[in-house]
Design a protein around this motif. Structure first.
Motif, PDB file in Angstrom:
ATOM      1  N   ARG A 155      40.683 -46.200 -44.100  1.00  0.00           N
ATOM      2  CA  ARG A 155      40.968 -45.581 -42.794  1.00  0.00           C
ATOM      3  C   ARG A 155      42.427 -45.122 -42.738  1.00  0.00           C
ATOM      4  NH1 ARG A 155      36.773 -46.102 -38.886  1.00  0.00           N
ATOM      5  NH2 ARG A 155      35.000 -46.712 -40.138  1.00  0.00           N
ATOM      6  N   THR A 156      42.900 -44.583 -43.826  1.00  0.00           N
ATOM      7  CA  THR A 156      44.304 -44.223 -43.969  1.00  0.00           C
ATOM      8  C   THR A 156      44.809 -43.312 -42.859  1.00  0.00           C
ATOM      9  OG1 THR A 156      44.056 -44.447 -46.348  1.00  0.00           O
ATOM     10  CG2 THR A 156      45.996 -43.274 -45.580  1.00  0.00           C
ATOM     11  N   PHE A 157      43.969 -42.419 -42.385  1.00  0.00           N
ATOM     12  CA  PHE A 157      44.398 -41.472 -41.361  1.00  0.00           C
ATOM     13  C   PHE A 157      43.872 -41.823 -39.969  1.00  0.00           C
ATOM     14  CE2 PHE A 157      45.071 -39.282 -45.297  1.00  0.00           C
ATOM     15  CZ  PHE A 157      46.299 -38.684 -45.095  1.00  0.00           C
ATOM     16  N   GLY A 158      43.372 -43.027 -39.792  1.00  0.00           N
ATOM     17  CA  GLY A 158      42.976 -43.478 -38.472  1.00  0.00           C
ATOM     18  C   GLY A 158      41.469 -43.482 -38.236  1.00  0.00           C
ATOM     19  N   GLN A 159      41.127 -43.767 -37.002  1.00  0.00           N
ATOM     20  CA  GLN A 159      39.738 -43.872 -36.607  1.00  0.00           C
ATOM     21  C   GLN A 159      39.064 -42.503 -36.599  1.00  0.00           C
ATOM     22  OE1 GLN A 159      42.388 -45.031 -34.889  1.00  0.00           O
ATOM     23  NE2 GLN A 159      42.013 -47.063 -34.085  1.00  0.00           N
ATOM     24  N   PRO A 160      37.757 -42.476 -36.877  1.00  0.00           N
ATOM     25  CA  PRO A 160      37.016 -41.222 -36.787  1.00  0.00           C
ATOM     26  C   PRO A 160      37.117 -40.649 -35.369  1.00  0.00           C
ATOM     27  CG  PRO A 160      35.683 -42.928 -37.826  1.00  0.00           C
ATOM     28  CD  PRO A 160      36.916 -43.592 -37.292  1.00  0.00           C
ATOM     29  N   GLY A 161      37.258 -39.351 -35.284  1.00  0.00           N
ATOM     30  CA  GLY A 161      37.324 -38.711 -33.979  1.00  0.00           C
ATOM     31  C   GLY A 161      38.712 -38.681 -33.362  1.00  0.00           C
ATOM     32  N   ARG A 162      39.687 -39.333 -33.982  1.00  0.00           N
ATOM     33  CA  ARG A 162      41.062 -39.352 -33.458  1.00  0.00           C
ATOM     34  C   ARG A 162      41.880 -38.255 -34.120  1.00  0.00           C
ATOM     35  NH1 ARG A 162      43.893 -43.575 -31.479  1.00  0.00           N
ATOM     36  NH2 ARG A 162      45.356 -41.876 -31.103  1.00  0.00           N
TER      37      ARG A 162
END
Length: 67
Positions: free
Chosen positions: A27-34
């Motif tokens: 999840r290196t770039f954050g939560q899905p949809g964010r």
């Protein structure tokens, strides 16, 4: 330029420039949809191309928020 979950290891291998982030693996770039958060991380990395010195590992200020 790279992004790492393991800043100590990244320093040991002398990566040219890197950012570290405290997010779960995968999840290196954050939560899905964010997309707002993901865009901010990418912008920080692009800015780092001109501001990070060689072999610098800079911590990103983002923190994972539990659901």
């Amino acid at each position: 330029m790279s992004i790492t979950h393991f800043p100590d290891l990244t320093e040991l291998v002398h990566a040219p420039r890197a950012f570290s982030i405290k997010f779960p693996l995968g999840r290196t770039f954050g939560q899905p949809g964010r997309s707002d958060l993901q865009e901010n991380i990418v912008r920080d990395m692009l800015d780092g191309l001109s501001t990070l010195s060689l072999e610098e590992v800079r911590k990103l200020p983002y923190r994972w928020k539990r659901d």
